[in-house]
Design a protein around this motif. Structure first.
Motif, short mmCIF file in Angstrom:
data_model
loop_
_atom_site.label_atom_id
_atom_site.label_comp_id
_atom_site.label_asym_id
_atom_site.label_seq_id
_atom_site.Cartn_x
_atom_site.Cartn_y
_atom_site.Cartn_z
N ASP A 253 9.32 68.67 18.90
CA ASP A 253 10.65 68.90 19.58
C ASP A 253 10.92 70.13 20.24
O ASP A 253 10.22 71.15 19.62
N ASP A 254 11.30 70.22 21.74
CA ASP A 254 11.70 71.69 21.61
C ASP A 254 12.88 72.16 20.47
O ASP A 254 12.79 73.68 20.21
N GLU A 255 13.26 71.14 20.20
CA GLU A 255 14.64 71.72 18.51
C GLU A 255 13.37 72.05 18.02
O GLU A 255 14.05 72.85 17.31
N LYS A 258 13.06 75.74 18.72
CA LYS A 258 14.32 76.86 18.55
C LYS A 258 14.15 76.68 16.97
O LYS A 258 14.77 78.03 16.06
N ASP A 259 14.33 75.61 16.22
CA ASP A 259 13.68 76.11 14.53
C ASP A 259 13.57 76.52 13.92
O ASP A 259 14.19 77.43 13.16
N SER A 264 12.47 78.65 23.24
CA SER A 264 13.13 77.44 22.98
C SER A 264 12.98 76.77 23.44
O SER A 264 13.67 75.10 23.80
N THR A 265 11.17 76.45 24.25
CA THR A 265 10.91 75.58 24.80
C THR A 265 9.41 75.59 23.72
O THR A 265 9.06 76.19 23.17
#
Length: 430
Positions: A253-255, A258-259, A264-265
């Motif tokens: 997912d987006d998170e 980011k990680d 960001s997506t």
């Protein structure tokens, strides 16, 4: 001293003829160098006259030594006067050529020399261009899977038995015919079930075991197992499970994006992966085109590569391989033991590659001469600066450390790159 030379393919025979006065000088030098080796009653060691030694041990006592001195000297003089002759192996005296008579002494030196090369066509060629592989959704998914694996975490399991894919901590003791064998016992070892790290059939029998449970596991060592005393033997491993962990993969997912990235997506991250793969495929195609161009240019020049040059290249491959093994804590003897191979097998496996490398190098060197390609000083400096940055040093520090061999390495890099650019410019990819 007079000499004649005769070349057949890559073998050069140089025949030297000495008159008696020339031979006498070498014979005397051989006596002076070796007289200290002999003890004769009535004479101090090293002071026995030459004629006395020859009477005692034979007229030709110093012949071989004198011949060796003459061969060294005359061969060196020959190379000084014949700069175009490039030996690629140690010279040898042809025993059958040695002749001594009332006129003097004759002998021949045989040496393998660099092949004479007449370049084939290396300009105006048309090479079929390699199609660039298209990026498929499965390619992006595969890359994402690798990233997820790298970012997976293992969580402790306490409420179930072992499953395929679990990571277990275990103790084991292996026995053959009821006797424990060397290397068959360990405690608190980590093993991922399904990794096929252990002997075939071992990991599958762990499935269903609970923490604290002990079980006998029956396996058979492979017939080609490196330890001959265990090859093909049935064994029993008594295993105890100390703990179980399972892999937990992060959600896509987006998170997650980011990680693991600067995006960001997840969509942006996937687009970047797709671009990276596309760039890699394009580079792969360019490399294949370059390889085809080089192979065509080299194949257009027909000549015999001396065995000595191939063997020398194989020697280099073997030394590199030994160096790689040392980083794994192995040496070449252990490698042969584990793989059931020999040095001959290893050398034979490199022969085709070595001949190709030598052939390519020789053709490249001829083109460099024909095109008068030189190493541009600025380009060499740029290479040195690039290397300095990679290892965290300044250009000045590296320059002060470089020996002549190191400088030649960077110069050769520039010359090779210049040559490749010339070949790409002068030929067509279609």
């Amino acid at each position: 001293m007079k000499y004649t030379q005769n070349r057949v393919n890559n073998t050069l025979t140089i025949t030297f003829k000495m008159d008696n006065n020339e031979w006498a000088a070498f014979d005397k030098r051989a006596y002076e160098q070796n007289k200290g080796k002999y003890n004769v009653p009535g004479f101090r060691k090293g002071h026995v006259p030459k004629n006395v030694l020859e009477q005692r041990y034979g007229k030709g006592l110093f012949f071989e030594d004198a011949l060796y001195i003459a061969a060294q000297e005359y061969y060196g003089d020959f190379l000084d006067k014949n700069k175009k002759v490039e030996p690629v192996a140690r010279p040898e005296i042809d025993d059958k050529s040695i002749k001594a008579d009332e006129k003097g002494v004759t002998f021949a030196i045989v040496v393998t020399v660099r092949p004479e090369i007449t370049l084939g066509q290396y300009k105006g060629l048309t090479i079929e261009k390699t199609a660039v592989q298209k990026v498929k959704p499965a390619d992006v998914d595969a890359e994402l899977s690798k990233v997820r694996e790298r970012n997976a975490r293992f969580i402790e399991v306490t409420d179930r038995a072992c499953q395929d894919g679990d990571q277990v901590n275990l103790d084991y003791c292996g026995k053959v015919d009821g006797v424990a064998f060397e290397g068959g016992t360990a405690e608190k070892q980590t093993l991922t079930i399904g990794s096929h790290t252990f002997i075939e059939g071992f990991e599958e029998q762990l499935v269903g075991m609970n923490i604290g449970e002990t079980k006998d596991i029956n396996v058979t060592f492979p017939k080609e197992y490196h330890a001959k005393e265990l090859a093909g033997a049935p064994a029993v491993f008594t295993v105890k499970i100390n703990g179980i962990t399972c892999k937990e993969l992060p959600e896509l997912d987006d998170e997650f994006a980011k990680d693991v990235s600067e995006f960001s997506t997840l969509k942006e991250y996937k687009d970047d992966i797709k671009k990276t793969i596309a760039d890699r495929y394009a580079k792969d195609a360019r490399n294949k085109d370059e390889d085809k161009l080089i192979e065509t240019v080299v194949s257009n020049t027909v000549f015999d590569v001396p065995d000595a040059m191939i063997e020398e290249q194989i020697d280099q491959y073997i030394e590199d391989f030994k160096y790689q093994l040392s980083y794994q804590g192995l040496d070449i003897d252990n490698y042969f033991k584990y793989t059931n191979t020999t040095m001959k097998d290893l050398r034979d496996s490199h022969k085709e590659r070595a001949e190709k490398a030598v052939r390519t190098r020789l053709v490249f060197e001829e083109i460099v001469k024909a095109e008068k390609i030189k190493a541009n000083a600025k380009a060499v400096d740029a290479k040195i600066k690039e290397y300095a940055e990679r290892i965290g040093k300044t250009y000045e520090e590296i320059s002060a450390e470089l020996g002549q061999g190191d400088k030649y390495y960077f110069e050769n890099q520039v010359i090779t790159e210049t040559l490749l650019e010339l070949l790409k410019k002068e030929n067509t990819l279609a």
